[in-house]
Motif scaffolding. Sequence first.
Motif, PDB file in Angstrom:
ATOM      1  N   PRO A   1      83.519 -71.533   9.145  1.00 17.28           N
ATOM      2  CA  PRO A   1      82.559 -72.157  10.061  1.00 17.28           C
ATOM      3  C   PRO A   1      81.573 -73.076   9.350  1.00 17.28           C
ATOM      4  CG  PRO A   1      82.063 -69.826   9.761  1.00 17.28           C
ATOM      5  CD  PRO A   1      83.392 -70.075   9.129  1.00 17.28           C
ATOM      6  N   ARG A   2      81.293 -72.821   8.074  1.00 14.11           N
ATOM      7  CA  ARG A   2      80.369 -73.669   7.318  1.00 14.11           C
ATOM      8  C   ARG A   2      80.983 -75.034   7.013  1.00 14.11           C
ATOM      9  NH1 ARG A   2      79.062 -68.765   7.304  1.00 14.11           N
ATOM     10  NH2 ARG A   2      76.910 -68.085   6.923  1.00 14.11           N
ATOM     11  N   LEU A   3      82.249 -75.032   6.657  1.00 17.99           N
ATOM     12  CA  LEU A   3      82.927 -76.304   6.429  1.00 17.99           C
ATOM     13  C   LEU A   3      83.022 -77.105   7.729  1.00 17.99           C
ATOM     14  CD1 LEU A   3      85.868 -75.256   4.057  1.00 17.99           C
ATOM     15  CD2 LEU A   3      83.770 -76.468   3.443  1.00 17.99           C
ATOM     16  N   TYR A   4      83.333 -76.408   8.813  1.00 13.59           N
ATOM     17  CA  TYR A   4      83.451 -77.066  10.109  1.00 13.59           C
ATOM     18  C   TYR A   4      82.106 -77.667  10.535  1.00 13.59           C
ATOM     19  CZ  TYR A   4      84.775 -77.777  14.997  1.00 13.59           C
ATOM     20  OH  TYR A   4      85.036 -78.336  16.229  1.00 13.59           O
ATOM     21  N   ARG A   5      81.030 -76.911  10.297  1.00 11.59           N
ATOM     22  CA  ARG A   5      79.702 -77.395  10.677  1.00 11.59           C
ATOM     23  C   ARG A   5      79.254 -78.556   9.796  1.00 11.59           C
ATOM     24  NH1 ARG A   5      76.816 -79.327  14.318  1.00 11.59           N
ATOM     25  NH2 ARG A   5      74.822 -79.937  13.432  1.00 11.59           N
ATOM     26  N   MET A   6      79.676 -78.568   8.537  1.00  9.02           N
ATOM     27  CA  MET A   6      79.319 -79.680   7.661  1.00  9.02           C
ATOM     28  C   MET A   6      79.872 -80.996   8.208  1.00  9.02           C
ATOM     29  SD  MET A   6      79.603 -78.120   3.796  1.00  9.02           S
ATOM     30  CE  MET A   6      78.934 -79.617   3.036  1.00  9.02           C
ATOM     31  N   ILE A   7      81.083 -80.925   8.755  1.00  5.56           N
ATOM     32  CA  ILE A   7      81.663 -82.118   9.384  1.00  5.56           C
ATOM     33  C   ILE A   7      80.879 -82.481  10.645  1.00  5.56           C
ATOM     34  CG2 ILE A   7      83.716 -83.065  10.503  1.00  5.56           C
ATOM     35  CD1 ILE A   7      85.386 -81.218   8.692  1.00  5.56           C
ATOM     36  N   GLY A   8      80.612 -81.456  11.478  1.00  6.25           N
ATOM     37  CA  GLY A   8      79.851 -81.690  12.706  1.00  6.25           C
ATOM     38  C   GLY A   8      78.435 -82.156  12.425  1.00  6.25           C
ATOM     39  N   GLY A   9      77.808 -81.590  11.381  1.00  9.23           N
ATOM     40  CA  GLY A   9      76.453 -81.991  11.026  1.00  9.23           C
ATOM     41  C   GLY A   9      76.392 -83.436  10.572  1.00  9.23           C
ATOM     42  N   TYR A  10      77.396 -83.863   9.814  1.00 12.03           N
ATOM     43  CA  TYR A  10      77.460 -85.266   9.378  1.00 12.03           C
ATOM     44  C   TYR A  10      77.598 -86.183  10.589  1.00 12.03           C
ATOM     45  CZ  TYR A  10      79.212 -89.569   7.289  1.00 12.03           C
ATOM     46  OH  TYR A  10      79.383 -90.892   6.945  1.00 12.03           O
ATOM     47  N   GLN A  11      78.452 -85.811  11.538  1.00 14.77           N
ATOM     48  CA  GLN A  11      78.649 -86.626  12.735  1.00 14.77           C
ATOM     49  C   GLN A  11      77.374 -86.687  13.573  1.00 14.77           C
ATOM     50  OE1 GLN A  11      82.025 -84.622  14.481  1.00 14.77           O
ATOM     51  NE2 GLN A  11      83.503 -85.913  13.407  1.00 14.77           N
ATOM     52  N   ASP A  12      76.697 -85.536  13.731  1.00 13.37           N
ATOM     53  CA  ASP A  12      75.457 -85.510  14.508  1.00 13.37           C
ATOM     54  C   ASP A  12      74.376 -86.368  13.867  1.00 13.37           C
ATOM     55  OD1 ASP A  12      76.630 -83.811  16.306  1.00 13.37           O
ATOM     56  OD2 ASP A  12      75.617 -82.002  15.591  1.00 13.37           O
ATOM     57  N   THR A  13      74.252 -86.261  12.548  1.00 11.59           N
ATOM     58  CA  THR A  13      73.234 -87.030  11.837  1.00 11.59           C
ATOM     59  C   THR A  13      73.512 -88.523  11.929  1.00 11.59           C
ATOM     60  OG1 THR A  13      72.948 -85.200  10.268  1.00 11.59           O
ATOM     61  CG2 THR A  13      72.061 -87.332   9.620  1.00 11.59           C
ATOM     62  N   TYR A  14      74.767 -88.889  11.745  1.00 11.18           N
ATOM     63  CA  TYR A  14      75.146 -90.308  11.834  1.00 11.18           C
ATOM     64  C   TYR A  14      74.874 -90.843  13.238  1.00 11.18           C
ATOM     65  CZ  TYR A  14      77.957 -94.563  11.758  1.00 11.18           C
ATOM     66  OH  TYR A  14      78.362 -95.867  11.852  1.00 11.18           O
ATOM     67  N   THR A  15      75.282 -90.088  14.248  1.00  9.68           N
ATOM     68  CA  THR A  15      75.105 -90.534  15.630  1.00  9.68           C
ATOM     69  C   THR A  15      73.630 -90.681  15.974  1.00  9.68           C
ATOM     70  OG1 THR A  15      77.158 -89.400  16.264  1.00  9.68           O
ATOM     71  CG2 THR A  15      75.664 -90.026  18.040  1.00  9.68           C
ATOM     72  N   HIS A  16      72.816 -89.715  15.564  1.00 12.92           N
ATOM     73  CA  HIS A  16      71.372 -89.793  15.821  1.00 12.92           C
ATOM     74  C   HIS A  16      70.782 -91.048  15.174  1.00 12.92           C
ATOM     75  CE1 HIS A  16      67.174 -88.339  16.170  1.00 12.92           C
ATOM     76  NE2 HIS A  16      67.036 -88.964  15.003  1.00 12.92           N
ATOM     77  N   ASN A  17      71.094 -91.268  13.907  1.00 15.81           N
ATOM     78  CA  ASN A  17      70.538 -92.424  13.199  1.00 15.81           C
ATOM     79  C   ASN A  17      71.034 -93.744  13.775  1.00 15.81           C
ATOM     80  OD1 ASN A  17      69.183 -90.638  11.535  1.00 15.81           O
ATOM     81  ND2 ASN A  17      70.674 -90.766   9.876  1.00 15.81           N
ATOM     82  N   ARG A  18      72.282 -93.760  14.222  1.00 17.33           N
ATOM     83  CA  ARG A  18      72.828 -94.977  14.834  1.00 17.33           C
ATOM     84  C   ARG A  18      72.124 -95.269  16.149  1.00 17.33           C
ATOM     85  NH1 ARG A  18      73.816 -99.827  14.892  1.00 17.33           N
ATOM     86  NH2 ARG A  18      75.588-100.625  16.101  1.00 17.33           N
ATOM     87  N   ILE A  19      71.831 -94.242  16.924  1.00 16.61           N
ATOM     88  CA  ILE A  19      71.120 -94.419  18.192  1.00 16.61           C
ATOM     89  C   ILE A  19      69.728 -94.987  17.938  1.00 16.61           C
ATOM     90  CG2 ILE A  19      70.032 -93.162  20.084  1.00 16.61           C
ATOM     91  CD1 ILE A  19      72.508 -91.339  20.108  1.00 16.61           C
ATOM     92  N   MET A  20      69.093 -94.525  16.876  1.00 13.42           N
ATOM     93  CA  MET A  20      67.771 -95.051  16.542  1.00 13.42           C
ATOM     94  C   MET A  20      67.845 -96.535  16.180  1.00 13.42           C
ATOM     95  SD  MET A  20      65.695 -92.534  16.949  1.00 13.42           S
ATOM     96  CE  MET A  20      66.782 -92.107  18.301  1.00 13.42           C
TER      97      MET A  20
END
Length: 264
Positions: free
Chosen positions: A237-256
Motif C-alpha cells: 500500500p505504501r508503494l501504491y500511495r507513493m504513485i497516488g501521492g505524486y499524481q495528487d501533488t502534480y494535479t494540485h500544482n497544475r490546477i494552481m
Amino acid sequence: MNMQKNFQRKILKTLFVFFFLSSFSSAYAGEVFELEGDPGENDIKLLSALNRLTYDRVLSDQNTKGFAFRYVSKWYSPLRLDVLVLGLAKREKMSLIRIESSKKGAEKVFRNFLQEELTKKELTGGLGMYKDVSEDAKFEPFHKSYFWSESLALVQPAASVFYNSYKSPVYGGSDRLKGMFGYIMADLLLAGIGYYYATTTMEKNSALETYFLKPTPSGNVLDSPGAPVFIGLLILPRLYRMIGGYQDTYTHNRIMEISVSKSF
C-alpha cells in the motif's frame, strides 16, 4: 481452528464492505456540461484544450464506450482524466461533454477549465464554492510538496492522503474520507494476513528439546521464514500511495498554475 475461521470471516466482511462502498461512490462520478456543435465539430478544439491542460498527454481512444468520441490521458501522465463526448439526439448541433477523473474535486475543476476554454466565457464556479471538509477556512492557493507527500506515504499512506487533500481542489465530497479509510483498512488487513502467515512458519521446539536446553526461536515475527511476506504486504500500500501521492501533488500544482476561473 474456530479462531482462524472467525479471522477469515472478518477479513472477507471488511473487504466486501470496502469494495462495495468504493464501487457505490464511483458509480455517480463525473461532471457534465453542454457544448454548442456536434461531436465531430468539437473534436479538434476539445483535444487541443485537453492537451493544453496536460502538456500534450491526451489522445483519442478508439474504445469510446458507446460515446461518439473519447479522450484519455496517456499512461505516463500524472494528471489522470477521461473525457467522453456524446451528441444530443433531441437537440441539433449540441454535444454533451462528460469528464471523469479519480477525484470528484478534480472532475469539477477540469469541467470548469474545458467549459471556459471552449466557450470563452468567464466562469465563477470552481474554488469559489470550495470548502475544506475539516474546517471552514478561506482558500489560499499554494503548492504542495512532493517531499512531504512521498515521505508520509512511506510512514502511513492515510497521512499522505490527508496532506494532499487538505485545502486542495483535487479532493471533493467524500474523497478524503474514502481515501484515508481505504488505506487504513488495507494496512490493517495486509498486516493481519502477513502476521498470521509469518506466525504459521515459525519453528516450534518440542518439550524434549526445551528440556535439553536447545536454543529456541526468538518468537519475533521478523525472525520467522515468513517475515519477507509480512514485510512485503506492508510495503504494497505504501508503494501504491507513493504513485497516488505524486499524481495528487502534480494535479494540485497544475490546477494552481492554470487558474481555471476568477475564484482561483
